[in-house]
Design an enzyme around this catalytic site. Sequence first.
Site, PDB file in Angstrom:
ATOM      1  N   THR A   7       0.867  -1.184   0.000  1.00 59.58           N
ATOM      2  CA  THR A   7       0.000   0.000   0.000  1.00 59.58           C
ATOM      3  C   THR A   7       0.899   1.228   0.000  1.00 59.58           C
ATOM      4  O   THR A   7       1.575   1.503   1.003  1.00 59.58           O
ATOM      5  CB  THR A   7      -0.900   0.032   1.251  1.00 59.58           C
ATOM      6  OG1 THR A   7      -1.634  -1.191   1.311  1.00 59.58           O
ATOM      7  CG2 THR A   7      -1.856   1.204   1.195  1.00 59.58           C
ATOM      8  N   LYS A  31      -7.399   1.331  -2.913  1.00 59.96           N
ATOM      9  CA  LYS A  31      -6.972   0.781  -1.628  1.00 59.96           C
ATOM     10  C   LYS A  31      -7.132   1.830  -0.517  1.00 59.96           C
ATOM     11  O   LYS A  31      -7.560   1.515   0.603  1.00 59.96           O
ATOM     12  CB  LYS A  31      -5.511   0.327  -1.751  1.00 59.96           C
ATOM     13  CG  LYS A  31      -4.832  -0.048  -0.461  1.00 59.96           C
ATOM     14  CD  LYS A  31      -5.464  -1.237   0.230  1.00 59.96           C
ATOM     15  CE  LYS A  31      -4.782  -1.528   1.546  1.00 59.96           C
ATOM     16  NZ  LYS A  31      -5.520  -2.479   2.372  1.00 59.96           N
ATOM     17  N   LYS A  50      -0.228   5.124   8.470  1.00 62.03           N
ATOM     18  CA  LYS A  50       0.363   5.501   7.167  1.00 62.03           C
ATOM     19  C   LYS A  50      -0.740   5.676   6.122  1.00 62.03           C
ATOM     20  O   LYS A  50      -0.771   6.654   5.382  1.00 62.03           O
ATOM     21  CB  LYS A  50       1.332   4.397   6.736  1.00 62.03           C
ATOM     22  CG  LYS A  50       1.804   4.499   5.294  1.00 62.03           C
ATOM     23  CD  LYS A  50       2.335   3.169   4.754  1.00 62.03           C
ATOM     24  CE  LYS A  50       1.286   2.088   4.701  1.00 62.03           C
ATOM     25  NZ  LYS A  50       1.589   0.912   3.904  1.00 62.03           N
TER      26      LYS A  50
HETATM   27  P1  NAP Z   1       5.409  -6.031   7.497  1.00 62.71           P
HETATM   28  O1  NAP Z   1       5.069  -7.290   8.177  1.00 62.71           O
HETATM   29  O2  NAP Z   1       5.821  -4.833   8.291  1.00 62.71           O
HETATM   30  O3  NAP Z   1       6.573  -6.373   6.414  1.00 62.71           O
HETATM   31  C1  NAP Z   1       7.234  -5.339   5.729  1.00 62.71           C
HETATM   32  C2  NAP Z   1       8.209  -5.924   4.725  1.00 62.71           C
HETATM   33  O4  NAP Z   1       8.963  -4.842   4.149  1.00 62.71           O
HETATM   34  C3  NAP Z   1       9.227  -6.896   5.321  1.00 62.71           C
HETATM   35  O5  NAP Z   1       9.553  -7.870   4.342  1.00 62.71           O
HETATM   36  C4  NAP Z   1      10.434  -5.976   5.563  1.00 62.71           C
HETATM   37  O6  NAP Z   1      11.672  -6.639   5.619  1.00 62.71           O
HETATM   38  C5  NAP Z   1      10.367  -5.110   4.329  1.00 62.71           C
HETATM   39  N1  NAP Z   1      11.097  -3.854   4.529  1.00 62.71           N
HETATM   40  C6  NAP Z   1      10.774  -2.844   5.363  1.00 62.71           C
HETATM   41  N2  NAP Z   1      11.675  -1.838   5.251  1.00 62.71           N
HETATM   42  C7  NAP Z   1      12.597  -2.253   4.344  1.00 62.71           C
HETATM   43  C8  NAP Z   1      13.763  -1.661   3.777  1.00 62.71           C
HETATM   44  N3  NAP Z   1      14.163  -0.429   4.137  1.00 62.71           N
HETATM   45  N4  NAP Z   1      14.451  -2.376   2.853  1.00 62.71           N
HETATM   46  C9  NAP Z   1      14.059  -3.602   2.481  1.00 62.71           C
HETATM   47  N5  NAP Z   1      12.941  -4.218   2.958  1.00 62.71           N
HETATM   48  C10 NAP Z   1      12.224  -3.542   3.878  1.00 62.71           C
HETATM   49  O7  NAP Z   1       4.219  -5.527   6.566  1.00 62.71           O
HETATM   50  P2  NAP Z   1       2.955  -6.358   6.043  1.00 62.71           P
HETATM   51  O8  NAP Z   1       1.933  -6.395   7.106  1.00 62.71           O
HETATM   52  O9  NAP Z   1       3.416  -7.589   5.370  1.00 62.71           O
HETATM   53  O10 NAP Z   1       2.396  -5.306   4.959  1.00 62.71           O
HETATM   54  C11 NAP Z   1       3.044  -5.110   3.710  1.00 62.71           C
HETATM   55  C12 NAP Z   1       2.247  -4.070   2.926  1.00 62.71           C
HETATM   56  O11 NAP Z   1       0.911  -4.540   2.733  1.00 62.71           O
HETATM   57  C13 NAP Z   1       2.137  -2.708   3.603  1.00 62.71           C
HETATM   58  O12 NAP Z   1       2.177  -1.713   2.632  1.00 62.71           O
HETATM   59  C14 NAP Z   1       0.773  -2.767   4.277  1.00 62.71           C
HETATM   60  O13 NAP Z   1       0.202  -1.484   4.443  1.00 62.71           O
HETATM   61  C15 NAP Z   1      -0.006  -3.603   3.280  1.00 62.71           C
HETATM   62  N6  NAP Z   1      -1.125  -4.376   3.837  1.00 62.71           N
HETATM   63  C16 NAP Z   1      -0.989  -5.039   4.998  1.00 62.71           C
HETATM   64  C17 NAP Z   1      -2.068  -5.749   5.509  1.00 62.71           C
HETATM   65  C18 NAP Z   1      -1.980  -6.487   6.803  1.00 62.71           C
HETATM   66  O14 NAP Z   1      -3.052  -6.845   7.337  1.00 62.71           O
HETATM   67  N7  NAP Z   1      -0.838  -6.748   7.347  1.00 62.71           N
HETATM   68  C19 NAP Z   1      -3.275  -5.802   4.800  1.00 62.71           C
HETATM   69  C20 NAP Z   1      -3.374  -5.147   3.575  1.00 62.71           C
HETATM   70  C21 NAP Z   1      -2.280  -4.429   3.102  1.00 62.71           C
HETATM   71  P3  NAP Z   1      12.235  -7.197   7.026  1.00 62.71           P
HETATM   72  O15 NAP Z   1      11.583  -8.533   7.208  1.00 62.71           O
HETATM   73  O16 NAP Z   1      13.703  -7.278   6.809  1.00 62.71           O
HETATM   74  O17 NAP Z   1      11.861  -6.195   8.075  1.00 62.71           O
END
Ligand code: NAP
Length: 297
Positions: free
Chosen positions: A100, A175, A243
Site C-alpha cells: 500500500t 486501496k 500511514k
Molecule cells: P510487514 O510485516 O511490516 O513487512 C514489511 C516488509 O517490508 C518486510 O519484508 C520488511 O523486511 C520489508 N522492509 C521494510 N523496510 C525495508 C527496507 N528499508 N528495505 C528492504 N525491505 C524492507 O508488513 P505487512 O503487514 O506484510 O504489509 C506489507 C504491505 O501490505 C504494507 O504496505 C501494508 O500497508 C499492506 N497491507 C498489509 C495488511 C496487513 O493486514 N498486514 C493488509 C493489507 C495491506 P524485514 O523482514 O527485513 O523487516
Amino acid sequence: MTQALPKLGWIGLGNMGIPMVANLLAAGYDVTVYNRTLDKADALRAKGAQVASTAQELVSGVDIVITMLTDSATVEAVLFGEAGAAAAMRAGQTLIDMSTIAPETSRSIGARLRAQGIGFLDAPVSGSVKPATDGTLVILVGGDKELYETCSPIFRALGKASYHFGENGQGANAKLAVNLMLGITMQGLSEALVLAEKTGLDRQTVLDMFGQTAIASPILAMKTPSILAGHFDAAFALKHMEKDFGLALEAAKTAEASLPATSAAHQTFVAAKANGHGDQDIAVILLQLEAMSGINR
Ligand code: NAP
C-alpha cells in the site's frame, strides 16, 4: 497444450508476503524470494521456494517480480536505491507492487519502468493475514488492462476477487478508499465501546448485541476475540493504518475531497503510534481511546 507458468520473484516477506508466497507455491508457481531479513525465507524454502541473497540476483532469473513492502519510501529504495532491483531488470519483464503506497509513487514507478520496457501494475490488497493465508484477498489493480489480464491467474491464486480500476495509481487510490473505511470503522467501534464502558455496560454483552444489529460486519466479528482478550498481536499493524490515513489525506488534498472523519481518526492513530502501539494490531486503537477517557488497563 497448457502454457508454462511464468517464473516469479517475490520481494518482501512480512506478515503478508509469507502466506501469499505459500499460496503461489501451492498453485504450482516456481517462486524465488528475497527479504532484507533473510531468515524469514526459511519456512518458504521448506515449501519449495528458492531464495536469492540480493534483490538484483532475484530479478535476473524471473519473468514477473512482485513486491510486498512497507511503504512508498521502502518500495522506492528497494527498486531504485543503491543496488536496487530495477537496475537489474530487463525489457519484457513485469513488476507488480502489492504494497500500500501513495498513488503518486505508483504512477512515477510505472513511468520509470515503462521507460525501461518493463510493465508495471500497482496491485495493493484488501484483507489481512487470514485472507492472505486462505487465498481470499481482494486485489485492486491499476495499470495496462492487457497486462492485468495476463497477470490475472496470479491474482486468482492469491485472492477471491480482483478489480481493474484504470491506469497506474488507480489501484492505490481504491486501496486508500477501502482502508479509510476500515480505520474509521475501528475508531467508531472503539468509541462505542468507550461510551459503553463509561456508562457501565458489560463489554461482552455489548459486543454480542452489536453482532445481532445492522452494524454487524466481518471486521467486527474478526476483531471481537482480541478486544475481549485484550491481546493485540498484529494482523494489520496500527502503524500501517496510520500511514494509510496519511496517504488518503494527501490524495484527498490533491483531489479536493473533504474527509473530516478521516482527519479526526488519523489523529487518534498518530497518538496511539506515539504511545508505542505502532506494532500492535489496529484493534489496539481501543486502548488509546480508553486512555483518552481516563480508562487505564
Ligand atoms: P510487514 O510485516 O511490516 O513487512 C514489511 C516488509 O517490508 C518486510 O519484508 C520488511 O523486511 C520489508 N522492509 C521494510 N523496510 C525495508 C527496507 N528499508 N528495505 C528492504 N525491505 C524492507 O508488513 P505487512 O503487514 O506484510 O504489509 C506489507 C504491505 O501490505 C504494507 O504496505 C501494508 O500497508 C499492506 N497491507 C498489509 C495488511 C496487513 O493486514 N498486514 C493488509 C493489507 C495491506 P524485514 O523482514 O527485513 O523487516
